[in-house]
Design an enzyme around this catalytic site. Structure first.
Site, short mmCIF file in Angstrom:
data_model
loop_
_atom_site.label_atom_id
_atom_site.label_comp_id
_atom_site.label_asym_id
_atom_site.label_seq_id
_atom_site.Cartn_x
_atom_site.Cartn_y
_atom_site.Cartn_z
N CYS A 113 0.74 -1.23 -0.06
CA CYS A 113 -0.01 0.10 0.13
C CYS A 113 0.88 1.30 0.02
O CYS A 113 0.47 2.49 -0.33
CB CYS A 113 -0.94 -0.11 1.18
SG CYS A 113 -2.18 -1.49 1.07
N HIS A 250 -3.34 7.68 1.71
CA HIS A 250 -3.75 6.16 1.47
C HIS A 250 -4.92 5.97 2.03
O HIS A 250 -5.30 6.04 3.20
CB HIS A 250 -2.57 4.97 1.80
CG HIS A 250 -3.08 3.71 1.62
ND1 HIS A 250 -3.60 3.28 0.36
CD2 HIS A 250 -3.04 2.69 2.61
CE1 HIS A 250 -3.87 2.19 0.66
NE2 HIS A 250 -3.65 1.32 1.89
N ASN A 280 -10.10 0.07 -0.43
CA ASN A 280 -8.60 0.25 -0.58
C ASN A 280 -8.14 -0.38 -1.72
O ASN A 280 -7.99 -1.66 -1.79
CB ASN A 280 -7.84 -0.60 0.91
CG ASN A 280 -6.60 -0.59 1.05
OD1 ASN A 280 -5.76 -0.25 0.02
ND2 ASN A 280 -6.10 -0.76 2.13
#
Ligand code: ACO
Length: 323
Positions: A113, A250, A280
């Site tokens: 990520c 993020h 996500n």
């Protein structure tokens, strides 16, 4: 002195929308639980046969068009992904071929990520070192392929997508406030492997594997680590939280984003959020959020933009960009 200026952004989402209600038909969960604990309402899922390289290619084409560049103007193409099409070659080289780019170099960056922040840092350093003048940084993922769709604690959290940012070297003659990437800050601590990993791979099990996560452990570290990375980024540039025009975090969990925003005293409307619609998307989440905020006119030239992310490893990092 060279600085990496943003020349254009792109994004691409698969057409298929999967709502929380749809998930609740296959695992023991509810729209209410998912929205309350994460802020996620729906996510996009790649069609059968649609791969990370497909998503990345579409995002790349948009970013190049917005920048007014053609693929052969690029010296370097970097794809941040934890879900490559194949073990090798790099997804970046597949995208390179599809774009018709026959010069320069292409490679993948793997920091889960945090992948986009890592790839941006690599691109920025290539530009500052004078080794590349035009770089395309892509974040592209198909996390739907590594989820255990029977595990309600993870399968509700992720989605597929891709984003891209084209960077161009500009000589700024030492002007501290000139547009471009002001600094990048990368960190990792490999002791946290077990908190977030995929239980497969070519050298260990010879399977693709599934994502495994200790959600609470990740949550606990996420707020602290990302906040520290932002503090370091601000300190390095003699900035205060009040100088930030846009925080582009993020997109993992609304509670993480809110906690970081509160720590910085950021008004909510200055934090770019796509999590509710995208979930996500790992390395794609930051460039997708940038693309959206540029396209709808929120982020404009001269704005101070702070990016931050954290992912498996743990890896984490931040970047400050004068847009
Ligand atoms: N639906 C309903 N109940 C659920 C679900 C679900 N989808 N998932 C878990 N539960 C249950 C658990 O089984 C548990 O039940 P129990 O009390 O009977 O055992 C209960 O909910 C509480 O579980 P917790 O894991 O303690 O719930 P928590 O409030 O921590 O929320 C979550 C879980 C959303 C995963 C949270 O920990 C989180 O977001 N962590 C961060 C993880 C993350 O963002 N990872 C992404 C990759 S890393 C990154 O991008 C930063």
């Amino acid at each position: 002195m060279k600085r990496s200026q943003v020349a254009g952004c792109g994004g691409y989402l698969p057409a298929r929308v999967m709502t929380n209600a749809e998930l609740a038909r296959t695992v023991d969960t509810s729209d209410e639980w998912i929205v309350q604990r994460t802020g996620i309402r729906e996510r996009r899922i790649a069609a059968e046969g649609e791969t990370t390289a497909d998503l990345g290619q579409h995002a790349a084409e948009v970013a190049l068009a917005k920048a007014g560049l053609s693929a052969n103007d690029l010296d370097l193409l970097i794809c941040a992904t934890a879900t490559p099409d194949e073990t090798f070659p790099a997804t970046a080289t597949m995208i390179q071929a599809r774009l018709g780019m026959t010069r320069g170099a292409a490679f993948d960056v793997q920091a889960v990520c945090s992948g986009f922040v890592y790839a941006l840092a690599v691109a920025d350093n290539f530009i500052k070192a004078g080794q590349a003048n035009r770089v395309l940084v892509i974040g592209a993922e198909t996390f739907s392929r590594i989820l255990d769709w029977n595990d309600r604690s993870t399968c509700v959290l992720f989605g597929d997508g891709a984003g891209a940012v084209a960077l161009e070297a500009k000589d700024v003659n030492g002007a501290a406030d000139a547009r471009g990437v002001l600094s990048t800050h990368l960190y990792s601590d490999g002791r946290h492997h077990d908190a977030l990993y995929v239980d497969g791979g070519p050298s260990s099990t010879q399977t693709v594997g599934h994502l495994r996560m200790q959600g609470r452990e990740v949550f606990r570290h996420a707020v602290t680590r990302m906040s520290e990375a932002i503090d370091d980024a601000l300190d390095a540039n003699d900035l205060t939280p009040g100088d930030i025009d846009w925080l582009v975090p993020h997109q993992a969990n609304m509670r993480i984003i809110d906690a970081i925003g509160r720590r910085l005293n950021m008004p909510q409307e200055r934090v770019v959020v796509t999590l509710d619609r995208h979930a996500n998307t790992s390395a794609a989440s930051i460039p997708l959020a940038l693309y959206e905020a540029v396209e709808d006119g929120r982020i404009t030239e001269g704005d101070l933009v702070v990016l931050e992310g954290m992912g498996g490893g743990f890896t984490w990092g931040s970047a400050v960009v004068r847009w």
